[in-house]
Motif scaffolding. Sequence first.
Motif, PDB file in Angstrom:
ATOM      1  N   MET A   1     -16.507   8.442  10.977  1.00 51.21           N
ATOM      2  CA  MET A   1     -15.186   8.523  11.774  1.00 51.21           C
ATOM      3  C   MET A   1     -15.017   7.331  12.312  1.00 51.21           C
ATOM      4  O   MET A   1     -13.723   6.649  12.206  1.00 51.21           O
ATOM      5  N   LEU A   2     -15.860   6.707  13.038  1.00 55.25           N
ATOM      6  CA  LEU A   2     -15.598   5.255  13.760  1.00 55.25           C
ATOM      7  C   LEU A   2     -15.337   4.224  12.730  1.00 55.25           C
ATOM      8  O   LEU A   2     -14.648   3.238  12.787  1.00 55.25           O
ATOM      9  N   ASN A   3     -15.955   4.311  11.569  1.00 53.08           N
ATOM     10  CA  ASN A   3     -15.671   3.396  10.352  1.00 53.08           C
ATOM     11  C   ASN A   3     -14.151   3.431   9.857  1.00 53.08           C
ATOM     12  O   ASN A   3     -13.471   2.430   9.661  1.00 53.08           O
ATOM     13  N   LYS A   4     -13.636   4.633   9.913  1.00 58.81           N
ATOM     14  CA  LYS A   4     -12.091   4.843   9.675  1.00 58.81           C
ATOM     15  C   LYS A   4     -11.449   4.107  10.591  1.00 58.81           C
ATOM     16  O   LYS A   4     -10.236   3.581  10.170  1.00 58.81           O
ATOM     17  N   ILE A   5     -11.561   4.388  11.688  1.00 63.17           N
ATOM     18  CA  ILE A   5     -10.819   3.832  12.976  1.00 63.17           C
ATOM     19  C   ILE A   5     -10.774   2.435  12.783  1.00 63.17           C
ATOM     20  O   ILE A   5      -9.872   1.850  12.927  1.00 63.17           O
ATOM     21  N   ILE A   6     -12.037   1.779  12.569  1.00 59.70           N
ATOM     22  CA  ILE A   6     -12.279   0.336  12.568  1.00 59.70           C
ATOM     23  C   ILE A   6     -11.336  -0.276  11.338  1.00 59.70           C
ATOM     24  O   ILE A   6     -10.880  -1.315  11.627  1.00 59.70           O
ATOM     25  N   LYS A   7     -11.504   0.511  10.238  1.00 63.15           N
ATOM     26  CA  LYS A   7     -10.588   0.057   9.188  1.00 63.15           C
ATOM     27  C   LYS A   7      -9.209   0.037   9.304  1.00 63.15           C
ATOM     28  O   LYS A   7      -8.562  -0.812   8.877  1.00 63.15           O
ATOM     29  N   LYS A   8      -8.694   1.112   9.944  1.00 62.12           N
ATOM     30  CA  LYS A   8      -7.187   1.371  10.359  1.00 62.12           C
ATOM     31  C   LYS A   8      -6.812   0.146  10.926  1.00 62.12           C
ATOM     32  O   LYS A   8      -5.854  -0.264  10.843  1.00 62.12           O
ATOM     33  N   ILE A   9      -7.711  -0.159  12.275  1.00 62.09           N
ATOM     34  CA  ILE A   9      -7.202  -1.370  13.259  1.00 62.09           C
ATOM     35  C   ILE A   9      -7.298  -2.480  12.545  1.00 62.09           C
ATOM     36  O   ILE A   9      -6.312  -3.354  12.599  1.00 62.09           O
ATOM     37  N   SER A  10      -8.376  -3.041  11.409  1.00 64.86           N
ATOM     38  CA  SER A  10      -8.255  -4.191  10.998  1.00 64.86           C
ATOM     39  C   SER A  10      -7.116  -4.202  10.038  1.00 64.86           C
ATOM     40  O   SER A  10      -6.532  -5.192   9.849  1.00 64.86           O
ATOM     41  N   TRP A  11      -6.886  -3.271   9.178  1.00 65.49           N
ATOM     42  CA  TRP A  11      -5.648  -3.150   8.208  1.00 65.49           C
ATOM     43  C   TRP A  11      -4.285  -3.438   9.008  1.00 65.49           C
ATOM     44  O   TRP A  11      -3.318  -4.296   8.655  1.00 65.49           O
ATOM     45  N   PHE A  12      -4.355  -2.762  10.240  1.00 64.87           N
ATOM     46  CA  PHE A  12      -3.169  -3.098  11.200  1.00 64.87           C
ATOM     47  C   PHE A  12      -2.947  -4.653  11.492  1.00 64.87           C
ATOM     48  O   PHE A  12      -1.718  -5.102  11.321  1.00 64.87           O
ATOM     49  N   PHE A  13      -4.036  -5.242  11.755  1.00 66.96           N
ATOM     50  CA  PHE A  13      -3.919  -6.511  12.150  1.00 66.96           C
ATOM     51  C   PHE A  13      -3.576  -7.578  10.782  1.00 66.96           C
ATOM     52  O   PHE A  13      -3.171  -8.414  11.153  1.00 66.96           O
ATOM     53  N   GLN A  14      -4.169  -7.027   9.689  1.00 65.32           N
ATOM     54  CA  GLN A  14      -3.879  -7.756   8.426  1.00 65.32           C
ATOM     55  C   GLN A  14      -2.538  -7.874   8.380  1.00 65.32           C
ATOM     56  O   GLN A  14      -2.072  -8.679   8.000  1.00 65.32           O
ATOM     57  N   ASN A  15      -2.023  -6.396   8.447  1.00 68.35           N
ATOM     58  CA  ASN A  15      -0.479  -6.510   7.836  1.00 68.35           C
ATOM     59  C   ASN A  15       0.217  -7.258   9.128  1.00 68.35           C
ATOM     60  O   ASN A  15       1.387  -7.715   8.550  1.00 68.35           O
ATOM     61  N   ILE A  16      -0.068  -7.561  10.279  1.00 66.31           N
ATOM     62  CA  ILE A  16       0.632  -8.464  11.316  1.00 66.31           C
ATOM     63  C   ILE A  16       0.700  -9.694  10.708  1.00 66.31           C
ATOM     64  O   ILE A  16       1.867 -10.483  10.607  1.00 66.31           O
ATOM     65  N   THR A  17      -0.627 -10.310  10.171  1.00 63.77           N
ATOM     66  CA  THR A  17      -0.628 -11.706   9.392  1.00 63.77           C
ATOM     67  C   THR A  17       0.290 -11.700   8.118  1.00 63.77           C
ATOM     68  O   THR A  17       0.964 -12.703   8.199  1.00 63.77           O
ATOM     69  N   TYR A  18       0.449 -10.598   7.326  1.00 64.91           N
ATOM     70  CA  TYR A  18       1.125 -10.655   6.174  1.00 64.91           C
ATOM     71  C   TYR A  18       2.734 -10.765   6.483  1.00 64.91           C
ATOM     72  O   TYR A  18       3.496 -11.532   6.053  1.00 64.91           O
ATOM     73  N   ASP A  19       3.138  -9.873   7.652  1.00 67.68           N
ATOM     74  CA  ASP A  19       4.474 -10.098   8.250  1.00 67.68           C
ATOM     75  C   ASP A  19       4.818 -11.417   8.621  1.00 67.68           C
ATOM     76  O   ASP A  19       6.046 -11.846   8.631  1.00 67.68           O
ATOM     77  N   GLN A  20       3.772 -12.094   9.227  1.00 65.82           N
ATOM     78  CA  GLN A  20       4.224 -13.497   9.624  1.00 65.82           C
ATOM     79  C   GLN A  20       4.243 -14.407   8.362  1.00 65.82           C
ATOM     80  O   GLN A  20       4.985 -15.322   8.686  1.00 65.82           O
ATOM     81  N   TYR A  21       3.587 -14.209   7.444  1.00 65.05           N
ATOM     82  CA  TYR A  21       3.804 -15.090   6.124  1.00 65.05           C
ATOM     83  C   TYR A  21       5.310 -14.806   5.803  1.00 65.05           C
ATOM     84  O   TYR A  21       5.805 -15.702   5.300  1.00 65.05           O
ATOM     85  N   ARG A  22       5.498 -13.595   5.612  1.00 62.37           N
ATOM     86  CA  ARG A  22       7.032 -13.283   5.213  1.00 62.37           C
ATOM     87  C   ARG A  22       7.991 -13.843   6.112  1.00 62.37           C
ATOM     88  O   ARG A  22       9.087 -14.339   5.439  1.00 62.37           O
ATOM     89  N   ARG A  23       7.904 -14.048   7.382  1.00 63.38           N
ATOM     90  CA  ARG A  23       8.719 -14.584   8.053  1.00 63.38           C
ATOM     91  C   ARG A  23       8.985 -16.006   8.111  1.00 63.38           C
ATOM     92  O   ARG A  23       9.849 -16.788   8.122  1.00 63.38           O
ATOM     93  N   LYS A  24       7.707 -16.658   7.734  1.00 58.54           N
ATOM     94  CA  LYS A  24       7.746 -18.291   7.585  1.00 58.54           C
ATOM     95  C   LYS A  24       7.763 -18.787   6.371  1.00 58.54           C
ATOM     96  O   LYS A  24       8.497 -19.729   6.285  1.00 58.54           O
ATOM     97  N   TYR A  25       7.572 -18.172   5.278  1.00 58.83           N
ATOM     98  CA  TYR A  25       7.923 -18.598   3.910  1.00 58.83           C
ATOM     99  C   TYR A  25       8.783 -17.521   3.025  1.00 58.83           C
ATOM    100  O   TYR A  25       9.137 -16.431   3.552  1.00 58.83           O
ATOM    101  N   ALA A  26       9.160 -17.975   1.940  1.00 55.44           N
ATOM    102  CA  ALA A  26       9.990 -17.402   1.080  1.00 55.44           C
ATOM    103  C   ALA A  26       9.464 -16.320   0.163  1.00 55.44           C
ATOM    104  O   ALA A  26       9.114 -16.781  -0.966  1.00 55.44           O
ATOM    105  N   ILE A  27       8.952 -14.976   0.753  1.00 57.12           N
ATOM    106  CA  ILE A  27       8.413 -14.188  -0.129  1.00 57.12           C
ATOM    107  C   ILE A  27       9.228 -13.038  -0.126  1.00 57.12           C
ATOM    108  O   ILE A  27       9.778 -12.488   0.852  1.00 57.12           O
TER     109      ILE A  27
END
Length: 165
Positions: A1-27
């Motif tokens: 259960m803890l593993n799933k929570i950590i994975k979801k939190i990690s994916w949440f922060f990864q998506n924030i990074t990808y959204d920043q790429y979209r704002r900065k570059y022509a994607i």
Amino acid sequence: MLNKIIKKISWFFQNITYDQYRRKYAIASSFRFNGYGIRIYGDGQFFFGENSYIGELSTCQSFNGYKVSIGEKCKISHNVRIYTQSAIADYDFSLEDIPTKRGDVTINNFVWIGANVLINPGVTIGENAIIGANSVVTKDVEPFSIVGGVPAKFIRMKRCYKSNK
């Protein structure tokens, strides 16, 4: 259960990074970051086309004044490296100012790039080409060709079949 929570939190922060790429570059909005740890950096330009994707742990670097262009409907596997600047291997690395090779990287539409590929500065990959896994691309690749190896060499032209759909 803890593993799933950590994975979801990690994916949440990864998506924030990808959204920043979209704002900065022509994607393109339909461009997909397909997994964790995809890194895009540099003061150059990035143009990532519609309905393409790049796999996890891949890296794209664009030096100031240069660009990385990825066309439409490209399939870029995991752990792929794309650079617009690299040291020139024949120089003495004990010197202070090592010259570098620089150049745009252009990946045209409908290209398929296998896992663990390195694409060097100044390379253009033609439309509908295939780059085999574990290859090092040091020169331009012709449209509809299949290349592979270290360094990548021409294997054959594609036999293009039309779908019955």
